[in-house]
Enzyme design. Structure first.
Site, PDB file in Angstrom:
ATOM      1  N   GLY A   1       0.813  -1.219   0.000  1.00 41.77           N
ATOM      2  CA  GLY A   1       0.000   0.000   0.000  1.00 41.77           C
ATOM      3  C   GLY A   1       0.844   1.265   0.000  1.00 41.77           C
ATOM      4  O   GLY A   1       0.470   2.280  -0.608  1.00 41.77           O
ATOM      5  N   ASN A   2       2.014   1.196   0.656  1.00 38.26           N
ATOM      6  CA  ASN A   2       2.879   2.366   0.719  1.00 38.26           C
ATOM      7  C   ASN A   2       3.457   2.742  -0.647  1.00 38.26           C
ATOM      8  O   ASN A   2       4.035   3.813  -0.802  1.00 38.26           O
ATOM      9  CB  ASN A   2       4.014   2.129   1.719  1.00 38.26           C
ATOM     10  CG  ASN A   2       4.952   1.028   1.239  1.00 38.26           C
ATOM     11  OD1 ASN A   2       4.532  -0.089   0.984  1.00 38.26           O
ATOM     12  ND2 ASN A   2       6.207   1.366   1.071  1.00 38.26           N
TER      13      ASN A   2
ATOM     14  N   LYS B   1      -9.695  -8.551   8.111  1.00 35.93           N
ATOM     15  CA  LYS B   1      -9.033  -7.489   7.336  1.00 35.93           C
ATOM     16  C   LYS B   1      -9.678  -6.131   7.665  1.00 35.93           C
ATOM     17  O   LYS B   1     -10.855  -5.916   7.387  1.00 35.93           O
ATOM     18  CB  LYS B   1      -9.175  -7.827   5.849  1.00 35.93           C
ATOM     19  CG  LYS B   1      -8.733  -6.750   4.921  1.00 35.93           C
ATOM     20  CD  LYS B   1      -7.307  -6.941   4.479  1.00 35.93           C
ATOM     21  CE  LYS B   1      -6.851  -5.748   3.648  1.00 35.93           C
ATOM     22  NZ  LYS B   1      -5.413  -5.569   3.664  1.00 35.93           N
TER      23      LYS B   1
ATOM     24  N   LYS C   1      -3.242  -9.428  -0.837  1.00 39.47           N
ATOM     25  CA  LYS C   1      -2.609  -9.291  -2.159  1.00 39.47           C
ATOM     26  C   LYS C   1      -1.351 -10.153  -2.319  1.00 39.47           C
ATOM     27  O   LYS C   1      -1.014 -10.543  -3.439  1.00 39.47           O
ATOM     28  CB  LYS C   1      -2.284  -7.823  -2.459  1.00 39.47           C
ATOM     29  CG  LYS C   1      -1.180  -7.220  -1.600  1.00 39.47           C
ATOM     30  CD  LYS C   1       0.065  -6.983  -2.424  1.00 39.47           C
ATOM     31  CE  LYS C   1       1.205  -6.325  -1.678  1.00 39.47           C
ATOM     32  NZ  LYS C   1       1.368  -6.444  -0.269  1.00 39.47           N
TER      33      LYS C   1
ATOM     34  N   LYS D   1       2.948 -12.275   3.919  1.00 37.82           N
ATOM     35  CA  LYS D   1       4.110 -12.155   3.014  1.00 37.82           C
ATOM     36  C   LYS D   1       5.006 -13.374   3.136  1.00 37.82           C
ATOM     37  O   LYS D   1       5.473 -13.933   2.137  1.00 37.82           O
ATOM     38  CB  LYS D   1       4.920 -10.894   3.340  1.00 37.82           C
ATOM     39  CG  LYS D   1       4.163  -9.607   3.071  1.00 37.82           C
ATOM     40  CD  LYS D   1       5.048  -8.402   3.358  1.00 37.82           C
ATOM     41  CE  LYS D   1       4.224  -7.167   3.595  1.00 37.82           C
ATOM     42  NZ  LYS D   1       3.170  -6.930   2.602  1.00 37.82           N
TER      43      LYS D   1
END
Ligand code: ADP
Ligand code: MG
Length: 322
Positions: free
Chosen positions: A15-16, A136, A222, A284
């Site tokens: 997102g960053n 989430k 994601k 991740k």
């Protein structure tokens, strides 16, 4: 197992990559951040790699939910799958335009075909236990408990306390198992396109009778959805770029230690020991473990600023089959 292509890199942007800490999130902020990500991508393409890219959408799907909530007296709110599709257009456009202009700056538009972003669906299971346990966080922080109660009654939304304070809506994040448009992605990649796909984890759909697809109210992780696509494409390398320079043991505590080169067995052991929280580093690491177990050559996790080095294998945390 799909044969792995050493020259195909799959990159997942956090997102960053679009709204970094301290940004207000103006269009200028978005363009500046997208351009920084595009520069990393184009450098990798210049090295002779083909590249597929995915991106997160947590902040943006939350913003769209807030817009819908704020305007609901005049404009009927849309569902979360539709909000997810909007973020694919929004962020996909930013990326393909930034990539195009970076290629133009470097005089590469004639050599590289360009970038294309897909509206892309990802299948999840109707009996996934995640439907019963939404995790989430999306959208606004609420501090007024009466309002939280009202919204849960009226909309059936589920709220949880955010570790950062206040109440926030949580939605299910079921495990992805199939990228619906994978053959289209393959075709585009083999025709020389840089492809942006599976944005925001993909638009979540469940498969019904006769192969019909129905969108559902969820936000897929994601990184996990990226792994599903990277594996189906036969990518050799799976690279996750975020806002931390690698995977740490004892993160946030004295004696925290960054992993530099790690085997998948060792990483899986740390994962089981609970070093990586759900919703941030956990998925991740899990996505990286799955990628290698499914036959991938290398996974890497590192800072977006060092993206080029992380892809080349000299930065971040590098994960290998052994
Ligand atoms: P993204 O938007 O890129 O998906 P996330 O916020 O989901 O980013 O995950 C990255 C964050 O994970 C980092 O900012 C860091 O604070 C957090 N984190 C939690 N545990 C760890 C760990 N063990 N090692 C490194 N970072 C961690
Ligand atoms: Mg994340």
């Amino acid at each position: 197992m799909v044969r792995r292509d050493e020259k195909l890199v799959f990159i997942a942007l956090g997102g960053n990559a679009f709204q970094s800490k301290g940004d207000r999130g103006t269009p200028e902020d978005y363009w500046r951040n997208a351009t920084a990500a595009a520069e990393t991508i184009v450098r990798i393409v210049e090295e002779g790699y083909r590249v597929a890219v995915t991106h997160g959408n947590g902040p943006q799907v939350g913003i769209i939910s807030e817009w819908m909530e704020g305007l609901k007296a005049r404009i009927p709110p849309q569902t979360l799958d539709i909000a997810g599709s909007m973020t694919q257009g929004w962020l996909g456009y930013l990326l393909v335009q930034a990539i195009h202009n970076t290629l133009a700056d470097r005089g590469l538009v004639d050599r590289v075909r360009g970038a294309v972003a897909l509206v892309n669906r990802v299948a999840v299971r109707e009996d996934d236990p995640a439907w019963q346990n939404p995790t989430k966080f999306i959208g606004a922080w609420y501090t007024d408990e009466a309002e939280v109660e009202r919204l849960s009654k009226e909309k059936g939304w589920v709220f949880k306390r955010d570790p950062r304070g206040g109440w926030r809506r949580v939605v299910p994040s079921p495990d992805p198992y199939r990228n619906v448009e994978v053959e289209a992605v393959k075709t585009l990649l083999s025709n020389g396109w840089i492809v942006v796909a599976s944005g925001g984890g993909g638009i979540p759909v469940v498969e019904k009778e006769r192969g019909k697809l129905v969108g559902c109210e969820a936000v897929i992780d994601k990184d996990l959805a990226g792994e599903v696509l990277a594996t189906a494409l036969g990518a050799g390398h799976f690279v996750i770029l975020t806002d931390v320079d690698g995977v740490y043991l004892d993160f946030g505590r004295d004696g925290a230690r960054r992993l530099e080169r790690v085997s998948v067995d060792e990483l899986e052991q740390y994962y089981r020991e609970g070093h990586f929280p759900p919703g941030s580093m956990g998925p991740k690491v899990l996505a990286s473990i799955r990628f290698i177990r499914h036959g991938g050559l290398r996974a890497a996790i590192g800072h977006l600023r060092e993206g080029y080095d992380v892809v080349r294998g000299v930065g971040g945390t590098q994960v290998f089959p052994r």
